[in-house]
Every structure is written in structure tokens, then in C-alpha cells.
Design a protein around this motif. Sequence first.
Motif, PDB file in Angstrom:
ATOM      1  N   MET A  97       0.851  -1.185   0.000  1.00  0.00           N
ATOM      2  CA  MET A  97       0.000   0.000   0.000  1.00  0.00           C
ATOM      3  C   MET A  97       0.890   1.240   0.000  1.00  0.00           C
ATOM      4  SD  MET A  97      -2.714   1.006   3.008  1.00  0.00           S
ATOM      5  CE  MET A  97      -1.468   1.006   4.287  1.00  0.00           C
ATOM      6  N   ASP A  98       0.416   2.290  -0.657  1.00  0.00           N
ATOM      7  CA  ASP A  98       1.150   3.551  -0.711  1.00  0.00           C
ATOM      8  C   ASP A  98       0.363   4.663  -0.032  1.00  0.00           C
ATOM      9  OD1 ASP A  98       3.014   2.251  -2.364  1.00  0.00           O
ATOM     10  OD2 ASP A  98       1.986   2.891  -4.185  1.00  0.00           O
ATOM     11  N   PHE A  99       1.086   5.576   0.569  1.00  0.00           N
ATOM     12  CA  PHE A  99       0.522   6.831   1.054  1.00  0.00           C
ATOM     13  C   PHE A  99       1.115   7.925   0.174  1.00  0.00           C
ATOM     14  CE2 PHE A  99       0.360   4.191   4.938  1.00  0.00           C
ATOM     15  CZ  PHE A  99      -0.966   4.353   5.284  1.00  0.00           C
ATOM     16  N   ASP A 100       0.526   8.095  -1.023  1.00  0.00           N
ATOM     17  CA  ASP A 100       1.065   9.033  -2.003  1.00  0.00           C
ATOM     18  C   ASP A 100       1.236  10.435  -1.432  1.00  0.00           C
ATOM     19  OD1 ASP A 100       1.235   7.153  -4.110  1.00  0.00           O
ATOM     20  OD2 ASP A 100      -0.885   7.440  -4.583  1.00  0.00           O
ATOM     21  N   ASP A 101       0.241  10.897  -0.671  1.00  0.00           N
ATOM     22  CA  ASP A 101       0.293  12.255  -0.140  1.00  0.00           C
ATOM     23  C   ASP A 101       1.438  12.461   0.852  1.00  0.00           C
ATOM     24  OD1 ASP A 101      -1.147  10.480   1.511  1.00  0.00           O
ATOM     25  OD2 ASP A 101      -2.200  12.125   2.507  1.00  0.00           O
ATOM     26  N   LEU A 102       1.944  11.379   1.419  1.00  0.00           N
ATOM     27  CA  LEU A 102       3.055  11.458   2.365  1.00  0.00           C
ATOM     28  C   LEU A 102       4.391  11.070   1.730  1.00  0.00           C
ATOM     29  CD1 LEU A 102       1.342   9.758   5.446  1.00  0.00           C
ATOM     30  CD2 LEU A 102       1.610  12.213   5.011  1.00  0.00           C
ATOM     31  N   GLY A 103       4.340  10.565   0.501  1.00  0.00           N
ATOM     32  CA  GLY A 103       5.554  10.094  -0.152  1.00  0.00           C
ATOM     33  C   GLY A 103       6.072   8.797   0.447  1.00  0.00           C
ATOM     34  N   VAL A 104       5.155   8.000   0.980  1.00  0.00           N
ATOM     35  CA  VAL A 104       5.513   6.712   1.591  1.00  0.00           C
ATOM     36  C   VAL A 104       4.929   5.608   0.713  1.00  0.00           C
ATOM     37  CG1 VAL A 104       5.257   5.232   3.619  1.00  0.00           C
ATOM     38  CG2 VAL A 104       5.548   7.705   3.904  1.00  0.00           C
ATOM     39  N   TYR A 105       5.791   4.696   0.282  1.00  0.00           N
ATOM     40  CA  TYR A 105       5.368   3.683  -0.678  1.00  0.00           C
ATOM     41  C   TYR A 105       5.754   2.277  -0.214  1.00  0.00           C
ATOM     42  CZ  TYR A 105       5.076   7.935  -3.391  1.00  0.00           C
ATOM     43  OH  TYR A 105       4.765   9.209  -3.799  1.00  0.00           O
ATOM     44  N   GLY A 106       4.880   1.322  -0.529  1.00  0.00           N
ATOM     45  CA  GLY A 106       5.194  -0.083  -0.315  1.00  0.00           C
ATOM     46  C   GLY A 106       5.103  -0.582   1.111  1.00  0.00           C
ATOM     47  N   VAL A 107       4.307   0.087   1.954  1.00  0.00           N
ATOM     48  CA  VAL A 107       4.109  -0.437   3.308  1.00  0.00           C
ATOM     49  C   VAL A 107       3.030  -1.514   3.261  1.00  0.00           C
ATOM     50  CG1 VAL A 107       4.856   1.684   4.441  1.00  0.00           C
ATOM     51  CG2 VAL A 107       2.424   1.340   3.951  1.00  0.00           C
ATOM     52  N   ALA A 108       2.888  -2.230   4.363  1.00  0.00           N
ATOM     53  CA  ALA A 108       1.910  -3.314   4.423  1.00  0.00           C
ATOM     54  C   ALA A 108       0.513  -2.770   4.661  1.00  0.00           C
ATOM     55  CB  ALA A 108       2.263  -4.275   5.545  1.00  0.00           C
ATOM     56  N   LYS A 109      -0.445  -3.301   3.926  1.00  0.00           N
ATOM     57  CA  LYS A 109      -1.844  -3.062   4.289  1.00  0.00           C
ATOM     58  C   LYS A 109      -2.074  -3.769   5.619  1.00  0.00           C
ATOM     59  CE  LYS A 109      -3.918  -2.916  -0.320  1.00  0.00           C
ATOM     60  NZ  LYS A 109      -4.888  -3.560  -1.225  1.00  0.00           N
TER      61      LYS A 109
END
Length: 159
Positions: free
Chosen positions: A109-121
Motif C-alpha cells: 500500500m502507498d501513502f502518495d500524499d506522504l511520499g511513503v510507498y510499499g508499506v503493508a496493508k
Amino acid sequence: MPETGDAAPDFTAPLATGDVESFSLSERVADEAPIVLAFFPGAFTSVCTNEMCTFQDRLAAFDDVDASVYGVSRDSPFTLNEFRAQNDLEFGLISDFNAEIVDEYGISMDFDDLGVYGVAKRSVFVVDGDGEVTYAWVSDDPGVEPDYDEVEAAVTDAA
């Protein structure tokens, strides 16, 4: 994403236990099943902290059926050891720092607005002694926690 009845994807990764050791699902499943793999996006965030603390609060129910609980996140094992210490967690936390497990389980899962990519759902998988997934829950909403009663029931059924 593995579903109920699928073989759980095997992996080897660092395990934060206060120290750092190696964890291989295939090596532990025979002795520790049922195994709960509780994936969470990131240590020290409010919902993730609450989730891991809730698993800690309910750990006796898992111990009663000889089940093992492990949290899994992209955090480093050193971060996870500090997270464990600050929250008095008695179960190990698996570090998927390179996102290999998250990718294998198809729960990135990505948090595009935070610039965080590829964390676990936020996800929970229960794996029985044969290495089969007997329960699978994945949320597309990182603010939603699992139904802990449902997880406990799934573990009891797999025991």
C-alpha cells in the motif's frame, strides 16, 4: 494475496525479540502453529500501536491454544525492538525492511500524499501446522483494525 486454503508464502526475515534473530515461516510452522501474522503499516503510529497493544492484551487467548502471534511491518528490526520495548509487547515483530514479504503476500500500500510507498496493508493471516492459510483478512483502509474476536475464533479453529 493468499486466501483461505492456499499455502502460506514462505519467507525468511529478521525477527525483533529484544535481540535480532532469523525467522523462517517454514521452519516455525510445525512447532508454533497456528501462527498469526499481523501485518501493520508502521511502528509508532496510532492505529498500529493500538493494534499491536490489543494483540498483546489478548495474548493469553492465543497462548491457551498454543498459537504464536507475530507482527510484521516494513520497519527495521532495530525500530521494531524499540517499538516492542515502549509498548511492552511480549511477541516478536518481523522486519520486512526490503518489502519482500509484503510483495509476496500482495498487500503493498502507498501513502502518495506522504511520499511513503510499499508499506503493508493492515492484514491478518492465520497459518496452520500444514502451512495452509486458514484465515485471511486484508483492509484497504489503514484506519480499520481487525475483528479480534474473529481472529481468535480462527486460531481456535486452526489449533
